[in-house]
Scaffold this motif. Structure first.
Motif, PDB file in Angstrom:
ATOM      1  N   ARG B   8       0.825  -1.181   0.000  1.00  0.00           N
ATOM      2  CA  ARG B   8       0.000   0.000   0.000  1.00  0.00           C
ATOM      3  C   ARG B   8       0.877   1.256   0.000  1.00  0.00           C
ATOM      4  O   ARG B   8       1.854   1.286   0.721  1.00  0.00           O
ATOM      5  CB  ARG B   8      -0.860  -0.043   1.278  1.00  0.00           C
ATOM      6  N   GLU B  12      -2.850  -3.316  -1.788  1.00  0.00           N
ATOM      7  CA  GLU B  12      -3.917  -3.240  -0.790  1.00  0.00           C
ATOM      8  C   GLU B  12      -3.488  -3.688   0.598  1.00  0.00           C
ATOM      9  O   GLU B  12      -4.308  -3.742   1.510  1.00  0.00           O
ATOM     10  CB  GLU B  12      -5.094  -4.110  -1.247  1.00  0.00           C
ATOM     11  N   SER B  13      -2.223  -4.080   0.751  1.00  0.00           N
ATOM     12  CA  SER B  13      -1.777  -4.528   2.072  1.00  0.00           C
ATOM     13  C   SER B  13      -0.533  -3.757   2.470  1.00  0.00           C
ATOM     14  O   SER B  13       0.212  -3.284   1.617  1.00  0.00           O
ATOM     15  CB  SER B  13      -1.454  -6.020   2.039  1.00  0.00           C
ATOM     16  N   THR B  14      -0.314  -3.673   3.760  1.00  0.00           N
ATOM     17  CA  THR B  14       0.886  -2.973   4.225  1.00  0.00           C
ATOM     18  C   THR B  14       2.102  -3.893   4.108  1.00  0.00           C
ATOM     19  O   THR B  14       1.967  -5.106   3.947  1.00  0.00           O
ATOM     20  CB  THR B  14       0.727  -2.548   5.690  1.00  0.00           C
ATOM     21  N   ALA B  16       4.052  -4.782   6.410  1.00  0.00           N
ATOM     22  CA  ALA B  16       4.072  -5.737   7.521  1.00  0.00           C
ATOM     23  C   ALA B  16       3.193  -6.951   7.218  1.00  0.00           C
ATOM     24  O   ALA B  16       3.575  -8.092   7.467  1.00  0.00           O
ATOM     25  CB  ALA B  16       3.600  -5.054   8.802  1.00  0.00           C
ATOM     26  N   ARG B  17       2.005  -6.714   6.642  1.00  0.00           N
ATOM     27  CA  ARG B  17       1.102  -7.830   6.359  1.00  0.00           C
ATOM     28  C   ARG B  17       1.676  -8.732   5.277  1.00  0.00           C
ATOM     29  O   ARG B  17       1.587  -9.958   5.347  1.00  0.00           O
ATOM     30  CB  ARG B  17      -0.264  -7.288   5.938  1.00  0.00           C
ATOM     31  N   ALA B  20       4.354 -10.786   6.880  1.00  0.00           N
ATOM     32  CA  ALA B  20       3.818 -11.836   7.747  1.00  0.00           C
ATOM     33  C   ALA B  20       3.327 -13.021   6.913  1.00  0.00           C
ATOM     34  O   ALA B  20       3.602 -14.182   7.228  1.00  0.00           O
ATOM     35  CB  ALA B  20       2.677 -11.266   8.588  1.00  0.00           C
ATOM     36  N   THR B  21       2.600 -12.712   5.819  1.00  0.00           N
ATOM     37  CA  THR B  21       2.082 -13.788   4.982  1.00  0.00           C
ATOM     38  C   THR B  21       3.213 -14.495   4.232  1.00  0.00           C
ATOM     39  O   THR B  21       3.208 -15.720   4.105  1.00  0.00           O
ATOM     40  CB  THR B  21       1.042 -13.230   3.995  1.00  0.00           C
ATOM     41  N   SER B 171      -1.345  -7.618  -2.878  1.00  0.00           N
ATOM     42  CA  SER B 171      -1.922  -7.739  -1.546  1.00  0.00           C
ATOM     43  C   SER B 171      -1.451  -9.074  -0.983  1.00  0.00           C
ATOM     44  O   SER B 171      -0.919  -9.901  -1.716  1.00  0.00           O
ATOM     45  CB  SER B 171      -3.446  -7.699  -1.606  1.00  0.00           C
ATOM     46  N   HIS B 172      -1.665  -9.267   0.311  1.00  0.00           N
ATOM     47  CA  HIS B 172      -1.221 -10.531   0.900  1.00  0.00           C
ATOM     48  C   HIS B 172      -2.003 -11.708   0.329  1.00  0.00           C
ATOM     49  O   HIS B 172      -1.544 -12.839   0.368  1.00  0.00           O
ATOM     50  CB  HIS B 172      -1.341 -10.475   2.423  1.00  0.00           C
ATOM     51  N   LEU B 173      -3.197 -11.422  -0.237  1.00  0.00           N
ATOM     52  CA  LEU B 173      -3.998 -12.505  -0.812  1.00  0.00           C
ATOM     53  C   LEU B 173      -3.438 -12.968  -2.160  1.00  0.00           C
ATOM     54  O   LEU B 173      -3.733 -14.065  -2.613  1.00  0.00           O
ATOM     55  CB  LEU B 173      -5.447 -12.054  -0.993  1.00  0.00           C
ATOM     56  N   GLN B 174      -2.647 -12.126  -2.783  1.00  0.00           N
ATOM     57  CA  GLN B 174      -2.119 -12.498  -4.098  1.00  0.00           C
ATOM     58  C   GLN B 174      -0.780 -13.219  -4.008  1.00  0.00           C
ATOM     59  O   GLN B 174      -0.258 -13.656  -5.025  1.00  0.00           O
ATOM     60  CB  GLN B 174      -1.978 -11.248  -4.969  1.00  0.00           C
TER      61      GLN B 174
END
Lengths: 161, 236
Positions: B8, B12-14, B16-17, B20-21, B171-174
């Motif tokens: 971000r 869409e994610s920081t 840190a996130r 972590a992922t 994003s962490h989801l990707q």
């Protein structure tokens, strides 16, 4: 119909899958199964899809995280892994997805990789980017709700108020 | 194995996130390569300590103008560990600049041919195999992306050009784990080790650049090493 003799029955492998999405996502077994079939067909074609013969056995999804067990033919694990990797969204909800492990029986698969006691989540008000926001927290993972959607963050990015 | 991510506000994610992922998925580190006009501030050391993955400060330079891009590369080379260039119209420029580390998604809105591949080898610029469209597009755009990845792979194999592999997550989801990416790669015709090697290349690059930026390097090729004899004298 009579059962096939044991040596003629198909050999299966079971893949344990960890799922993640935004907290407002609603995904059920049926939509995940459909997405899996689409992904297989799009990536490998009808022939490849039939060869994998992948189906979702166990499925659980709640408030942004979930797990699943997917059955596939032995020897097709890698291609199934590729098909799972290209599932980027289910029913329009973005998903993060990872194969935790594979086993030769459903039971071993669930015992080893499916951890049913769920992690607790809570809704909190947090300070993110100098503004008050609502957020859903699970351990130290925090999904912050902004006007234009969620932002994935962690405890390091927020302050409580 | 490392992954090059967009945090971000570029995604869409920081940071840190994503870190972590990435740690959960078995990566050793992430290279934050936000575009030049979507930078973010983060505490890379703090995040690295918290989640046990390396967080590398990078940048992806994007510009329509070669002159401007050249200025930006010069500017950020000393500030960031990894300097990527947004592929497309800058392909030619990037492979001819030895200061550039990675030419990101060269086949998106652009093309690579034998001339560029040879230049990339000469200047040690890594070409990126970007899996974004394979993983997240479908139909025509995906077919096109796969076709172009194949062309790039054939060139890279022919000239033994340096390369990196990335899912280009925003994003962490990707994010996808190394094994999943390798599986996708083998469906696309990559060799068994090719994808993994491309993920490892990020780490080699980071290690090299860090040692180059460390205080002991005086000039290209000149490095201050500790004197073994003195060390021995001191330890006595």
């Amino acid at each position: 119909m009579k059962h096939l003799p044991k040596h003629l029955r198909p050999r299966w492998r079971y893949l344990a899958i960890g799922l993640e999405s935004w907290p407002n996502a609603e995904i059920d077994r049926r939509s995940f199964q459909r997405e899996l079939w689409y992904a297989a067909q799009n990536l490998l074609g009808d022939v490849g899809s039939a060869e994998l013969d992948a189906s979702v056995l166990h499925f659980e999804f709640e408030s942004g995280i979930g797990e699943a067990v997917v059955r596939t033919r032995r020897g097709e694990v890698d291609r199934t892994r590729a098909v799972l990797a290209v599932i980027d969204a289910v029913d329009g909800a973005d998903v993060g997805l990872r194969v935790r492990g594979t086993s030769g029986t459903v039971r071993a698969c669930e015992e080893k990789y499916i951890r049913r006691p769920r992690e607790d989540f809570e809704e909190r008000n947090v300070v993110f980017g100098n503004a008050d926001r609502r957020a859903i927290c699970r351990n130290d993972r925090v999904d912050v709700e902004l006007p234009d959607g969620f932002v994935g963050a962690t405890a390091l990015d927020i302050r409580d108020n | 194995m490392y992954e090059g991510v967009h945090a971000r506000p570029d995604g869409e994610s920081t940071v840190a996130r994503l870190a972590a992922t990435a740690a959960d998925y078995g990566f050793e580190g992430i290279v934050v390569r936000n575009h030049g006009d979507a930078q973010t501030s983060y505490d890379s050391g703090g995040i690295a300590d918290e989640y046990g993955v390396d967080v590398v400060e990078g940048i992806e330079i994007r510009s329509d103008d070669v002159g401007q891009a050249s200025g930006l590369v010069g500017n950020y080379r000393s500030k960031r560990t990894v300097v990527c260039v947004h592929g497309g119209s800058l392909n030619r420029f990037a492979v001819e600049q030895s200061q550039v580390d990675v030419l990101a998604h060269p086949m998106r809105n652009g093309d690579v041919n034998h001339v560029l591949a040879k230049a990339a080898v000469e200047n040690d610029v890594r070409l990126e195999f970007n899996f974004a469209r394979v993983l997240r597009a479908d139909g025509g755009p995906r077919v096109k992306a796969i076709r172009r990845l194949r062309k790039l792979r054939e060139l890279v194999e022919q000239y033994d050009a340096p390369y990196v592999v990335s899912a280009d997550p925003r994003s962490h989801l990707q994010l996808r784990s190394p094994r999943e990416l390798a599986a996708v790669g083998s469906v696309l015709g990559f060799g068994p080790e090719e994808v993994t090697d491309g993920l490892r290349e990020w780490k080699r690059l980071v290690d090299r650049n860090r040692s180059r930026r460390s205080d002991s390097v005086v000039a290209p090729g000149v490095r201050i090493e500790r004197d073994v004899d003195t060390d021995w004298e001191e330890s006595k």
